[in-house]
Design a protein around this motif. Structure first.
Motif, PDB file in Angstrom:
ATOM      1  N   ALA A   1      10.449  12.099  -0.457  1.00  0.00           N
ATOM      2  CA  ALA A   1       9.220  11.900   0.311  1.00  0.00           C
ATOM      3  C   ALA A   1       9.453  11.831   1.810  1.00  0.00           C
ATOM      4  O   ALA A   1       8.607  11.323   2.538  1.00  0.00           O
ATOM      5  N   TYR A   2      10.595  12.323   2.299  1.00  0.00           N
ATOM      6  CA  TYR A   2      10.842  12.234   3.732  1.00  0.00           C
ATOM      7  C   TYR A   2       9.806  13.032   4.506  1.00  0.00           C
ATOM      8  O   TYR A   2       9.476  14.165   4.168  1.00  0.00           O
ATOM      9  N   LEU A   3       9.295  12.406   5.573  1.00  0.00           N
ATOM     10  CA  LEU A   3       8.254  13.016   6.393  1.00  0.00           C
ATOM     11  C   LEU A   3       8.808  13.236   7.793  1.00  0.00           C
ATOM     12  O   LEU A   3       9.260  12.285   8.443  1.00  0.00           O
ATOM     13  N   VAL A   4       8.805  14.493   8.243  1.00  0.00           N
ATOM     14  CA  VAL A   4       9.318  14.775   9.582  1.00  0.00           C
ATOM     15  C   VAL A   4       8.452  14.070  10.615  1.00  0.00           C
ATOM     16  O   VAL A   4       7.251  13.848  10.415  1.00  0.00           O
ATOM     17  N   TRP A   5       9.069  13.734  11.754  1.00  0.00           N
ATOM     18  CA  TRP A   5       8.356  12.935  12.748  1.00  0.00           C
ATOM     19  C   TRP A   5       7.168  13.681  13.356  1.00  0.00           C
ATOM     20  O   TRP A   5       6.164  13.079  13.728  1.00  0.00           O
TER      21      TRP A   5
ATOM     22  N   CYS B   1       8.161   7.389   3.859  1.00  0.00           N
ATOM     23  CA  CYS B   1       9.434   8.007   3.477  1.00  0.00           C
ATOM     24  C   CYS B   1      10.057   7.351   2.245  1.00  0.00           C
ATOM     25  O   CYS B   1      11.007   7.904   1.669  1.00  0.00           O
ATOM     26  N   ARG B   2       9.552   6.209   1.850  1.00  0.00           N
ATOM     27  CA  ARG B   2      10.095   5.499   0.698  1.00  0.00           C
ATOM     28  C   ARG B   2       9.232   5.638  -0.544  1.00  0.00           C
ATOM     29  O   ARG B   2       9.437   4.919  -1.526  1.00  0.00           O
TER      30      ARG B   2
ATOM     31  N   TRP C   1       4.651   2.594   9.408  1.00  0.00           N
ATOM     32  CA  TRP C   1       3.935   3.464   8.466  1.00  0.00           C
ATOM     33  C   TRP C   1       4.835   4.610   8.023  1.00  0.00           C
ATOM     34  O   TRP C   1       4.900   4.939   6.834  1.00  0.00           O
ATOM     35  N   HIS C   2       5.548   5.205   8.963  1.00  0.00           N
ATOM     36  CA  HIS C   2       6.463   6.307   8.646  1.00  0.00           C
ATOM     37  C   HIS C   2       7.543   5.849   7.664  1.00  0.00           C
ATOM     38  O   HIS C   2       7.899   6.567   6.714  1.00  0.00           O
TER      39      HIS C   2
ATOM     40  N   ARG D   1       0.827  -1.220   0.000  1.00  0.00           N
ATOM     41  CA  ARG D   1       0.000   0.000   0.000  1.00  0.00           C
ATOM     42  C   ARG D   1       0.855   1.261   0.000  1.00  0.00           C
ATOM     43  O   ARG D   1       0.377   2.339   0.345  1.00  0.00           O
ATOM     44  N   ARG D   2       2.107   1.136  -0.388  1.00  0.00           N
ATOM     45  CA  ARG D   2       3.032   2.261  -0.297  1.00  0.00           C
ATOM     46  C   ARG D   2       2.547   3.491  -1.043  1.00  0.00           C
ATOM     47  O   ARG D   2       2.723   4.631  -0.584  1.00  0.00           O
TER      48      ARG D   2
END
Length: 348
Positions: A313-317, A307-308, A302-303, A259-260
């Motif tokens: 697509a990096y998502l800050v925490w 991010c991949r 999920w994080h 589901r990426r």
């Protein structure tokens, strides 16, 4: 047929049998076990100092079909029904176009298999163990059984836990149980079946002998641990099994990979259902740390997938934590204390 036979045998099955029976769930079995070990005044007066954690090796595939029919003949007089059940037992399993017909087992996976397994263990274990537990009669005239102290028993399908007041009773029961099962084509798993010191006074007694903390045992997805409450009194703690949690998280990781590139709201709703389903079973008193750990690892998985999605697509925490709060339920205890629910279902 399963519904008809279930109605017949519900009149015969004993109280400590919980598996695959109407109106009896896994949590009912857990409640009965905890109340029996904890010895709460007014609910249970049993004294448990030792636990026999019994595991029957390959039960569903080793059951003797001949004995199944003989046991059914005790209550079922209609030969047509018996012939029909024998046909189900001999139906076999079709895998990859190959039909395998076994001469043993209850046809695991079939609708009637759990009921036949319960009938088998009712005659092989339940009736025998209940008679063993009674001990000698009050006048010493009729040797009803062998127990000299208190005993508790909880059986959920082929998962059996027996508590004893005296170690000598436990070891004699273990030996007798091994012989009893062998007479009906069953064996105890030598590595998974064990006797441990466990209960209200286990920690104190082991400390006097210079030993460590009481061992733990597993039952129906939980690890049982002897601990103390904040008031310093004995408390039986349940913790979600680590191996089962790890397996569930691996399953979620593989599903998230597929589901990426699915929209975040859709994945969030799916994960909410998964986490809610896990909490529905595991959200019991004393298990809060495991619930928080499970939710945290789900968020991490999920994080990682978010991010991949691409190189940028990096998502800050902080953003990830906001997504988790928007979609995933917070851990909270959903089940009452075992003594409360047990008292309601088994009023004195």
């Amino acid at each position: 047929m399963a519904a008809v036979l279930s109605a017949i045998y519900e009149e015969d099955f004993l109280g400590f049998s919980y598996g695959f029976r109407p109106g009896r769930s896994q949590h009912d079995a857990l409640d009965a076990l905890i109340v029996g070990i904890s010895s709460k005044v007014g609910i249970s007066s049993k004294k448990v100092n030792f636990i026999l954690d019994a595991d029957i090796r390959s039960f569903f595939t080793e059951v003797s079909q001949e004995w199944v029919v003989r046991f059914l003949e005790h209550r079922i007089g209609d030969k047509r029904i018996l012939r029909l059940i024998q046909k189900w037992l001999r139906a076999g399993i079709l895998e990859d176009g190959v039909l395998t017909i076994e001469e043993k087992g209850t046809g695991q996976g079939s609708v009637i298999s759990p009921l036949l397994a319960n009938v088998y263990l009712h005659y092989v274990f339940d009736l025998w163990a209940e008679r063993w537990r009674r001990g000698p009669s009050a006048h010493g005239l009729v040797p009803w059984g062998e127990a000299t102290g208190d005993m508790i028993m909880v059986r959920y399908a082929d998962d059996i836990v027996v508590g004893f007041q005296h170690e000598d009773d436990a070891r004699r029961f273990w030996n007798a149980m091994r012989e009893r099962l062998r007479a009906f084509s069953l064996t105890l798993h030598p590595e998974k079946t064990r006797l441990i010191e466990f209960g209200r006074f286990a920690a104190k007694n082991r400390a006097l002998r210079g030993l460590g903390k009481p061992e733990t045992f597993k039952f129906l997805g939980f690890t049982f641990i002897c601990t103390k409450s904040r008031k310093g009194t004995f408390q039986l703690r349940r913790k979600s099994r680590g191996d089962r949690m790890k397996a569930k998280l691996l399953e979620i990781r593989e599903a998230l990979r597929g589901r990426r590139h699915v929209p975040i709201p859709e994945v969030g709703k799916w994960l909410a259902q998964v986490v809610s389903g896990y909490f529905a079973y595991h959200a019991v008193p004393t298990n809060s740390p495991a619930l928080h750990a499970f939710r945290y690892h789900v968020v991490v998985l999920w994080h990682r997938q978010l991010c991949r999605r691409s190189q940028r697509a990096y998502l800050v925490w902080e953003r990830m934590a906001k997504l988790a709060d928007d979609y995933l339920p917070k851990p909270r205890i959903l089940h009452p204390w075992p003594s409360v629910r047990f008292a309601v279902r088994h009023p004195r």
